[in-house]
Design a protein around this motif. Sequence first.
Motif, PDB file in Angstrom:
ATOM      1  N   PHE B 301     -26.426  31.512 -25.994  1.00  0.00           N
ATOM      2  CA  PHE B 301     -26.319  30.435 -26.980  1.00  0.00           C
ATOM      3  C   PHE B 301     -27.479  30.502 -27.970  1.00  0.00           C
ATOM      4  CE2 PHE B 301     -26.909  26.146 -28.575  1.00  0.00           C
ATOM      5  CZ  PHE B 301     -25.625  25.847 -28.980  1.00  0.00           C
ATOM      6  N   LEU B 302     -28.687  30.640 -27.412  1.00  0.00           N
ATOM      7  CA  LEU B 302     -29.862  30.692 -28.277  1.00  0.00           C
ATOM      8  C   LEU B 302     -29.816  31.908 -29.196  1.00  0.00           C
ATOM      9  CD1 LEU B 302     -32.818  29.525 -26.031  1.00  0.00           C
ATOM     10  CD2 LEU B 302     -31.869  28.450 -28.070  1.00  0.00           C
ATOM     11  N   LEU B 303     -29.535  33.079 -28.612  1.00  0.00           N
ATOM     12  CA  LEU B 303     -29.470  34.305 -29.416  1.00  0.00           C
ATOM     13  C   LEU B 303     -28.429  34.168 -30.514  1.00  0.00           C
ATOM     14  CD1 LEU B 303     -29.667  37.273 -26.866  1.00  0.00           C
ATOM     15  CD2 LEU B 303     -31.324  36.611 -28.617  1.00  0.00           C
ATOM     16  N   GLY B 304     -27.231  33.728 -30.117  1.00  0.00           N
ATOM     17  CA  GLY B 304     -26.132  33.609 -31.068  1.00  0.00           C
ATOM     18  C   GLY B 304     -26.465  32.625 -32.169  1.00  0.00           C
ATOM     19  N   PHE B 305     -27.066  31.516 -31.781  1.00  0.00           N
ATOM     20  CA  PHE B 305     -27.345  30.467 -32.762  1.00  0.00           C
ATOM     21  C   PHE B 305     -28.423  30.903 -33.741  1.00  0.00           C
ATOM     22  CE2 PHE B 305     -28.720  26.479 -34.523  1.00  0.00           C
ATOM     23  CZ  PHE B 305     -27.509  25.820 -34.699  1.00  0.00           C
ATOM     24  N   VAL B 306     -29.493  31.484 -33.195  1.00  0.00           N
ATOM     25  CA  VAL B 306     -30.579  31.936 -34.068  1.00  0.00           C
ATOM     26  C   VAL B 306     -30.071  33.023 -35.009  1.00  0.00           C
ATOM     27  CG1 VAL B 306     -32.781  33.165 -34.116  1.00  0.00           C
ATOM     28  CG2 VAL B 306     -32.440  31.288 -32.509  1.00  0.00           C
ATOM     29  N   ALA B 307     -29.263  33.943 -34.465  1.00  0.00           N
ATOM     30  CA  ALA B 307     -28.704  35.004 -35.309  1.00  0.00           C
ATOM     31  C   ALA B 307     -27.836  34.394 -36.412  1.00  0.00           C
ATOM     32  CB  ALA B 307     -27.885  35.978 -34.471  1.00  0.00           C
ATOM     33  N   ALA B 308     -27.048  33.384 -36.048  1.00  0.00           N
ATOM     34  CA  ALA B 308     -26.193  32.728 -37.031  1.00  0.00           C
ATOM     35  C   ALA B 308     -27.036  32.041 -38.103  1.00  0.00           C
ATOM     36  CB  ALA B 308     -25.287  31.712 -36.339  1.00  0.00           C
ATOM     37  N   TYR B 309     -28.106  31.424 -37.666  1.00  0.00           N
ATOM     38  CA  TYR B 309     -29.004  30.734 -38.597  1.00  0.00           C
ATOM     39  C   TYR B 309     -29.565  31.719 -39.615  1.00  0.00           C
ATOM     40  CZ  TYR B 309     -32.737  27.631 -40.156  1.00  0.00           C
ATOM     41  OH  TYR B 309     -33.560  26.848 -40.912  1.00  0.00           O
ATOM     42  N   VAL B 310     -30.061  32.845 -39.094  1.00  0.00           N
ATOM     43  CA  VAL B 310     -30.627  33.871 -39.972  1.00  0.00           C
ATOM     44  C   VAL B 310     -29.541  34.421 -40.899  1.00  0.00           C
ATOM     45  CG1 VAL B 310     -31.656  36.166 -40.021  1.00  0.00           C
ATOM     46  CG2 VAL B 310     -32.449  34.477 -38.363  1.00  0.00           C
ATOM     47  N   HIS B 311     -28.374  34.664 -40.331  1.00  0.00           N
ATOM     48  CA  HIS B 311     -27.248  35.206 -41.089  1.00  0.00           C
ATOM     49  C   HIS B 311     -26.863  34.292 -42.250  1.00  0.00           C
ATOM     50  CE1 HIS B 311     -22.635  35.338 -41.257  1.00  0.00           C
ATOM     51  NE2 HIS B 311     -23.047  36.336 -41.987  1.00  0.00           N
ATOM     52  N   VAL B 312     -26.775  33.015 -41.963  1.00  0.00           N
ATOM     53  CA  VAL B 312     -26.323  32.080 -42.987  1.00  0.00           C
ATOM     54  C   VAL B 312     -27.431  31.734 -43.980  1.00  0.00           C
ATOM     55  CG1 VAL B 312     -25.498  29.733 -43.396  1.00  0.00           C
ATOM     56  CG2 VAL B 312     -24.497  31.105 -41.568  1.00  0.00           C
TER      57      VAL B 312
END
Lengths: 226, 378
Positions: B301-312
């Motif tokens: 969850f953390l990895l996915g969310f942080v990656a999404a944050y950076v991505h967006v």
Amino acid sequence: MIELRDVKKAFNQGQHNEVWALSGISLGIEAKRVTALRGPSGSGKTTLLTLIGCLARPTSGRVTLHGRDISGLPERFLTEIRRKTFGFVFQQFNLVKGLSAIENVMLPAYPTGRPHRELAQRAEALLERLRLAHRRDARAEWLSGGEQQRVAIARALINDPEVLVADEPTANLDTALAKEFMAILESFGAEGRTVILTSHDPLVTESAVVGRLVDMRDGLLVEHHE
Amino acid sequence: MKSWIEKQRHLIDFTLSSLLRRRGRNLGLLVVYSLLVFVLASAMLYSHALRREAAVILEGAPEVVLQRLVAGRHDLIPPGYIDKIGQMRGVQDIRGRLWGYYYDSVVKANYTFMVPADGSVAKGALVVGPALARQRGLEANTGVSFRAYSGELRSFIIADVLPQASEIASADLILINEDDFRAFFNYPAGHYTDVALTVANAKEVRNVANKLSKLLPDSRPILREEMQRTYASLFDWREGIMLALLSAAILAFAILAWEKASGLSADEKREIGILKAIGWETGDVIRMKLWEGGLISLTAFLLGFVAAYVHVFKFGAPLFAPVLKGWAVLYPRFDLVPVIDGLQVATLFFFTVFPYMAAVLVPIWRAAVTDPDAVMRS
Ligand SMILES: Nc1ncnc2c1ncn2[C@@H]1O[C@H](COP(=O)(O)OP(=O)(O)OP(=O)(O)O)[C@@H](O)[C@H]1O
Ligand SMILES: [Mg+2]
């Protein structure tokens, strides 16, 4: 210390493949002695051992430990008694693959919540005693049969149990290793530890270390040799 | 109490070592799981930020913007054009606007120069957007120079830095005095970039637009409500994409969970049997396995969310490029302002971590309740 009264055990009761592994056993096991169960394959030795060691409950009859009836206790309590009172050495040793020798030794103590350092020290001392200190970090699957068994013995002793239970301890060992096991057993006898084991290996059953030999056949005791 | 904590520590230690022991499988699981969270979180963060940006922009936009077209392309408003409109019923205010783009070769970025309607910027001064201030290391009362269209270097004093309310609206914005603007861009006197009309009554807007089209056939009125509709359809379309993504993700997740649910490996089952035989309670085993599932799903969850944050927010959601292209008609480029909505995070958490934990619990429970004597017979 352990009393069995008319203990019976059935598997798959009420089904077409119903088996009566034990058909009425009454037996007293004295503390601080090595007791050996002997008998042909299928005579019910392992089954009896599981009842004594609180791994299973009898279908009927009573098992008492220090006078306390344990045959009807719920699993939770049985587990606790098992952890405190019994240490097990299985025929296949059953070490956890991928874990080091010392981690395997410490495993039964995790649920007790004893501090890690204390556990590690005790495990270390046990491995030392079994002349395995140099293999402490070796993974279980890298150990030889004899080494695996000694790790299994150390694991059985980590919670300092009153009773050591061993099912066919020498079945997977050659003569030299079996003799070594008997030497370890002798030291337990000298310490006054209670040991219950099954075997049809004469090396074990004929040994002077064994204080009492119980013969079984078809789920019944044959007779007592004192 | 102390031994309880110690016990949990042992369980976690053991869990970590089991995770490492089955590294390959767990890494695979982690990757798939993180990816799922990444896709969902990206869609979520993106749509949320977009809606917010749209709201911020439209809030300050005039009801009607009039552009003049020459051969279908946006051209300057010549002098006298605004007077042609004259008095029109329902229109409170007509105002020529001055703005344009500027390419800064120093940092290789595009800025938007704009003359504020209220004339609040003094001659020789600039008010700059936060992104630009960051890029060029500017703050109030520092100096900056840009090469003007005439070729000469012109210096300005920074009067203020805009607050970071909306990146689209203000990140690369430079507010400038009208005279400076005209001089800097060689902008012909009396010309404007476009015309903003304020219409108080929403019902009048269509009428005004129709009248403008008739009166000035070479112009194109852009209505705020039309922009709103554009945004809305953009969002609807994006929501369609999101729904598709969501159902695909949920399907993938179901397969993953099923894979987990349909069985622990033989090794794992054997291990559980051993643990039970040597004195672990059913509860201990389940707890240990829950730690395992919990660690995997939390990490994912953390990895996915942080990656999404950076991505967006750092890369402008390149995976949503088709949607962004729709935007580029109105704005050449934009970075979204990072906004995180607690409720959304909680929702995402609930829909990813919770079902996974539920899915792993069943097989664990089934394995953990096996009789402890089973090990004797293996
Ligand atoms: N889980 C089980 N389900 C069905 N039958 C079983 C089960 N466990 C044991 N039995 C049967 O109970 C009988 C006694 O088995 P047990 O394993 O106790 O014998 P044993 O004396 O230990 O034999 P061995 O020397 O081969 O280990 C056997 O006939 C066996 O097939
Ligand atoms: Mg047996």
